[in-house]
Design a protein around this motif. Sequence first.
Motif, PDB file in Angstrom:
ATOM      1  N   PHE A 197      48.090  13.075  40.876  1.00  0.00           N
ATOM      2  CA  PHE A 197      48.286  13.344  42.303  1.00  0.00           C
ATOM      3  C   PHE A 197      47.067  14.040  42.897  1.00  0.00           C
ATOM      4  CE2 PHE A 197      52.604  11.976  42.340  1.00  0.00           C
ATOM      5  CZ  PHE A 197      53.096  12.277  41.075  1.00  0.00           C
ATOM      6  N   ASN A 198      45.962  13.980  42.182  1.00  0.00           N
ATOM      7  CA  ASN A 198      44.706  14.592  42.620  1.00  0.00           C
ATOM      8  C   ASN A 198      44.807  16.099  42.758  1.00  0.00           C
ATOM      9  OD1 ASN A 198      44.765  11.699  44.245  1.00  0.00           O
ATOM     10  ND2 ASN A 198      42.867  12.129  43.174  1.00  0.00           N
ATOM     11  N   LYS A 199      45.687  16.720  41.983  1.00  0.00           N
ATOM     12  CA  LYS A 199      45.757  18.176  41.916  1.00  0.00           C
ATOM     13  C   LYS A 199      45.008  18.634  40.672  1.00  0.00           C
ATOM     14  CE  LYS A 199      49.676  20.201  43.000  1.00  0.00           C
ATOM     15  NZ  LYS A 199      51.128  20.518  43.087  1.00  0.00           N
ATOM     16  N   PHE A 200      44.330  19.753  40.841  1.00  0.00           N
ATOM     17  CA  PHE A 200      43.492  20.267  39.761  1.00  0.00           C
ATOM     18  C   PHE A 200      44.078  21.561  39.211  1.00  0.00           C
ATOM     19  CE2 PHE A 200      39.494  17.780  39.909  1.00  0.00           C
ATOM     20  CZ  PHE A 200      39.771  16.991  41.008  1.00  0.00           C
ATOM     21  N   TYR A 201      43.960  21.717  37.898  1.00  0.00           N
ATOM     22  CA  TYR A 201      44.422  22.921  37.212  1.00  0.00           C
ATOM     23  C   TYR A 201      43.260  23.444  36.374  1.00  0.00           C
ATOM     24  CZ  TYR A 201      48.885  20.928  38.525  1.00  0.00           C
ATOM     25  OH  TYR A 201      49.923  20.391  39.241  1.00  0.00           O
ATOM     26  N   TYR A 256      40.906  21.132  49.398  1.00  0.00           N
ATOM     27  CA  TYR A 256      41.686  22.068  48.599  1.00  0.00           C
ATOM     28  C   TYR A 256      41.306  23.507  48.937  1.00  0.00           C
ATOM     29  CZ  TYR A 256      42.015  17.901  45.569  1.00  0.00           C
ATOM     30  OH  TYR A 256      42.218  16.638  45.068  1.00  0.00           O
ATOM     31  N   GLU A 313      42.654  17.188  36.092  1.00  0.00           N
ATOM     32  CA  GLU A 313      43.107  16.554  37.329  1.00  0.00           C
ATOM     33  C   GLU A 313      44.253  15.615  37.019  1.00  0.00           C
ATOM     34  OE1 GLU A 313      40.332  14.025  39.295  1.00  0.00           O
ATOM     35  OE2 GLU A 313      41.600  13.756  41.070  1.00  0.00           O
ATOM     36  N   TYR A 339      40.448  14.257  50.632  1.00  0.00           N
ATOM     37  CA  TYR A 339      41.105  15.370  49.954  1.00  0.00           C
ATOM     38  C   TYR A 339      40.329  16.675  50.144  1.00  0.00           C
ATOM     39  CZ  TYR A 339      44.276  12.272  47.423  1.00  0.00           C
ATOM     40  OH  TYR A 339      45.256  11.385  47.109  1.00  0.00           O
ATOM     41  N   TYR A 368      41.580  27.270  46.936  1.00  0.00           N
ATOM     42  CA  TYR A 368      41.858  27.992  45.707  1.00  0.00           C
ATOM     43  C   TYR A 368      41.605  29.479  45.934  1.00  0.00           C
ATOM     44  CZ  TYR A 368      41.313  23.518  43.220  1.00  0.00           C
ATOM     45  OH  TYR A 368      41.444  22.235  42.773  1.00  0.00           O
ATOM     46  N   TYR A 378      41.936  13.138  34.230  1.00  0.00           N
ATOM     47  CA  TYR A 378      40.522  13.450  34.118  1.00  0.00           C
ATOM     48  C   TYR A 378      40.368  14.908  33.700  1.00  0.00           C
ATOM     49  CZ  TYR A 378      39.703   9.058  36.486  1.00  0.00           C
ATOM     50  OH  TYR A 378      39.680   7.730  36.809  1.00  0.00           O
ATOM     51  N   LEU A 415      45.331  26.909  42.550  1.00  0.00           N
ATOM     52  CA  LEU A 415      45.464  26.105  43.764  1.00  0.00           C
ATOM     53  C   LEU A 415      46.490  26.739  44.702  1.00  0.00           C
ATOM     54  CD1 LEU A 415      44.712  23.455  45.241  1.00  0.00           C
ATOM     55  CD2 LEU A 415      46.625  22.385  44.030  1.00  0.00           C
TER      56      LEU A 415
END
Lengths: 113, 113
Positions: A98-102, B33, A95, B31, B35, A33, B45
Amino acid sequence: AQTVTQSQPEMSVQEAETVTLSCTYDTSESDYYLFWYKQPPSRQMILVIRQEAYKQQNATENRFSVNFQKAAKSFSLKISDSQLGDAAMYFCAYEDNFNKFYFGSGTKLNVKP
Amino acid sequence: DAGITQSPRHKVTETGTPVTLRCHQTENHRYMYWYRQDPGHGLRLIHYSYGVKDTDKGEVSDGYSVSRSKTEDFLLTLESATSSQTSVYFCAIGGLAGSYEQYFGPGTRLTVT
């Protein structure tokens, strides 16, 4: 890890004109995404638009639209009829599965009256 | 707006002292997070959680630890604060089912002197 690149640190647009913000990303995944977030001086992060990679149709939200080029790994944001309230930092985000966002480093948009 | 709060909103501390930031959500989302936001780097992250007691590292986790003993709370601890940890810290929760985007808290400005 994925990388997201915004090559335009700052841009300016005249009120009522159109502007395009660029974003490229690097990934080996096929499903993911993409997002554009707006951060005004208030510091609040506001979702502008999102795109599912499996959808070929470009997302649109009122004056905001994207040009999603999956093969080129490009995800640009077009703002039409720019308004003074559009002035902000804009962040492109990815995204992963693994549901990690950058996030990219951001583009500061100035809107001139 | 998603129910996400962060405390404190501002903090000044001295080098070498431990600091804990709290993120609280009322959305019952799995979830969460943490940041940090620094000029020229966008959002990076630190750690994230995918359930109670389930956490994983992000890209800038050194010097930080997290804990999640309840669904609604996600704590970020700077074990021994350094000047390089001066930053704005954002908490986020994953999107509601089917939407995938993140919702952000208001941010905490931390200054380490």
